[in-house]
Design a protein around this motif. Structure first.
Motif: not given
Ligand code: 1PW
Length: 206
Positions: A24-42
């Protein structure tokens, strides 16, 4: 069984709430980073591990794919650039590619989302029906006969609702709150990933 006091559902819910905020953040280029995504998935792997021996293969497949994304995070910043890398190299659908693993992991997240929805909508002590609905909706269309049969057999070895709550160190009320939180947050993340694939015309049904 979890170590004393560990609350994996809270970790899952909190990490997806953070990812949803990134979506939901404003900056579409930052959006979802791989590191926090994979950490959440783990964190979600723990849940697969609670589903019993019959889902050991599902857990191993999911964990291996999340590990691949965790390694990818060393050199790739965002989910968007992860797809761009594979597009440039023509490896999007290649077995073991980051993009392909991302699509599979996304299905795992979606299956857990539907599983939680089904658990919250029913009072049954068995998880067989919620898990069967979740599998049928998310994975079955992409699996061949042999895997579908193996998963159907595994449904008989699921823990009961009470056993699952005990493994997760939650009571019914606290589990409901955390599951509801994951359902809302993960829906945003899943929708973001689907849109990412579709915006690059990669399809999501393979
Ligand atoms: C929560 C209730 C329990 C339901 C468990 C559902 C498990 C679904 C995943 C089972 C996958 C186990 C076997 C691996 C299959 C792979 O062929 C397949 N992976 C997935 C996640 O679909 C495709 O992986 P690939 O070819 O891209 O390496």
């Amino acid at each position: 069984l979890m170590a004393d006091g560990e609350k994996p559902l809270r970790k899952i819910a909190a990490s997806f709430k953070d990812l949803a905020a990134a979506v939901n953040s404003q900056n579409p280029e930052v959006k979802v980073e791989v590191a926090p995504f994979s950490a959440a998935c783990s964190h979600v792997s723990v849940l697969f591990g609670c589903l019993g021996i019959a889902f050991k293969f599902a857990e191993m497949d999911y964990v291996a794919k999340v590990d691949d994304l965790t390694k990818a995070a060393n050199s790739i910043g965002t989910l968007k650039s992860l797809l761009d890398h594979d597009i440039e190299q023509g490896t999007v659908r290649k077995a073991g590619s980051h993009s392909r693993n991302l699509l599979r992991v996304k299905r795992g997240l979606d299956m857990v989302r539907v599983l939680f929805e089904q658990i919250l909508a029913s009072e049954e002590s068995s998880l067989k029906s919620p898990a069967s609905v979740a599998y049928a909706q998310v994975f079955a269309p992409h699996h061949g006969w042999a895997i579908r049969k193996a998963v159907a057999a595994g449904m008989y070895a699921l823990p009961t609702r009470a056993q699952l709550l005990k493994k997760l160190n939650e009571d019914a009320e606290s589990a409901r709150i955390q599951m509801q939180s994951y359902i809302s947050a993960s829906a945003l993340v899943i929708q973001y990933i689907d849109k990412l694939f579709l915006s690059k015309e990669l399809g999501i049904d393979w």
